[in-house]
Design a protein around this motif. Structure first.
Motif, short mmCIF file in Angstrom:
data_model
loop_
_atom_site.label_atom_id
_atom_site.label_comp_id
_atom_site.label_asym_id
_atom_site.label_seq_id
_atom_site.Cartn_x
_atom_site.Cartn_y
_atom_site.Cartn_z
N UNK A 267 5.62 52.87 91.55
CA UNK A 267 6.26 54.18 91.51
C UNK A 267 5.65 55.18 92.47
N UNK A 268 4.84 54.70 93.43
CA UNK A 268 4.16 55.62 94.35
C UNK A 268 5.14 56.44 95.18
N UNK A 269 6.17 55.81 95.70
CA UNK A 269 7.12 56.51 96.56
C UNK A 269 7.78 57.67 95.82
N UNK A 270 8.22 57.42 94.59
CA UNK A 270 8.87 58.47 93.80
C UNK A 270 7.88 59.60 93.48
N UNK A 271 6.64 59.20 93.17
CA UNK A 271 5.63 60.20 92.85
C UNK A 271 5.34 61.08 94.06
N UNK A 272 5.20 60.48 95.23
CA UNK A 272 4.92 61.26 96.44
C UNK A 272 6.08 62.18 96.79
N UNK A 273 7.30 61.75 96.52
CA UNK A 273 8.46 62.62 96.77
C UNK A 273 8.39 63.85 95.88
N UNK A 274 8.07 63.64 94.60
CA UNK A 274 7.96 64.77 93.67
C UNK A 274 6.81 65.68 94.07
N UNK A 275 5.71 65.07 94.49
CA UNK A 275 4.55 65.84 94.92
C UNK A 275 4.88 66.68 96.15
N UNK A 276 5.53 66.08 97.13
CA UNK A 276 5.88 66.81 98.35
C UNK A 276 6.86 67.95 98.08
N UNK A 277 7.79 67.72 97.16
CA UNK A 277 8.72 68.79 96.79
C UNK A 277 7.95 69.98 96.19
N UNK A 278 7.00 69.65 95.34
CA UNK A 278 6.21 70.71 94.70
C UNK A 278 5.37 71.46 95.73
N UNK A 279 4.82 70.72 96.69
CA UNK A 279 4.00 71.36 97.72
C UNK A 279 4.87 72.26 98.59
N UNK A 280 6.07 71.81 98.92
CA UNK A 280 6.97 72.62 99.75
C UNK A 280 7.35 73.93 99.06
N UNK A 281 7.34 73.92 97.74
CA UNK A 281 7.70 75.12 96.97
C UNK A 281 6.55 76.12 96.90
N UNK A 282 5.34 75.69 97.25
CA UNK A 282 4.17 76.57 97.16
C UNK A 282 4.25 77.70 98.20
#
Length: 211
Positions: A196-211
């Motif tokens: 599930x790394x790819x999905x996790x990194x996508x969610x992480x990157x979305x959260x970072x972009x929102x910062x």
């Protein structure tokens, strides 16, 4: 009245488990967490000094080593519960402060009381040392939660903890140590492969972009 009760409290911190109520492959105690946070703060302090900042090392070590000592009174409360709303958080903080004050008055000799009021106060203030503590606390949370993620822990809470930790750390990007962390350390942390790394990194990157 002596310092015996304070020293006994260190043993108590070895029995308080972090992230209570969640299934964990590896259990971490408040005592171990406090040591790790102090070690991380030491590294971040070094980075700040190399970038021209002056560190009050006594303050930094006191803040980082003692930042969770008062959990011996109320335990490690689940983060979602602790931060459910400002009123509840304020009530918990009031209880913790009252119990800490009573502990100091009853168990700490008079000549040490001012010292312990400083050491056991909330160290996450607006000073550079306070910021380093806040960041170090979250960095340790990243390592704790990522270990569970890599091992395939089914609890969604650890992914949420990780993402929220990253978002909190990014609020301190004006600090050289935080910029260094994201440039040099964070990519290494994310290297291991896991389901599930790819999905996790996508969610992480979305959260970072929102910062």
């Amino acid at each position: 009245m002596g310092l015996n009760e304070y020293l006994l409290g260190l043993n108590n911190l070895e029995t308080i488990v972090r992230a209570p109520g969640h299934f964990k492959y590896t259990k971490h105690t408040v005592a171990a967490h406090s040591f790790r946070v102090a070690s991380i703060a030491q590294v971040l302090g070094d980075i700040e000094e190399l970038n021209g900042e002056t560190i009050d090392w006594k303050s930094l070590y006191e803040k980082s080593l003692n930042h969770d000592y008062t959990e011996r009174f109320i335990g490690d409360i689940k983060t979602p519960v602790k931060y459910a709303n400002k009123e509840l958080r304020g009530m918990l903080q009031t209880v913790e402060e009252k119990m800490t004050d009573e502990f100091i008055n009853l168990e700490i000799p008079d000549e040490f009381q001012d010292i312990f009021r400083r050491r056991l106060a909330d160290g996450k203030d607006n000073s550079l040392e306070g910021e380093i503590l806040a960041v170090s606390d979250k960095i340790d949370l990243l390592y704790e939660s990522f270990e569970e993620i890599v091992k395939g822990n089914p609890e969604q809470a650890f992914k949420e903890m990780f993402i929220e930790g990253v978002k909190t750390i990014k609020k301190h990007q004006h600090c050289a140590s935080v910029r260094y962390f994201f440039a040099e350390i964070f990519p290494e942390l994310l290297k291991p492969d896991f389901y599930g790394k790819a999905e996790f990194l996508m969610a992480l990157n979305r959260a970072i972009d929102e910062c």
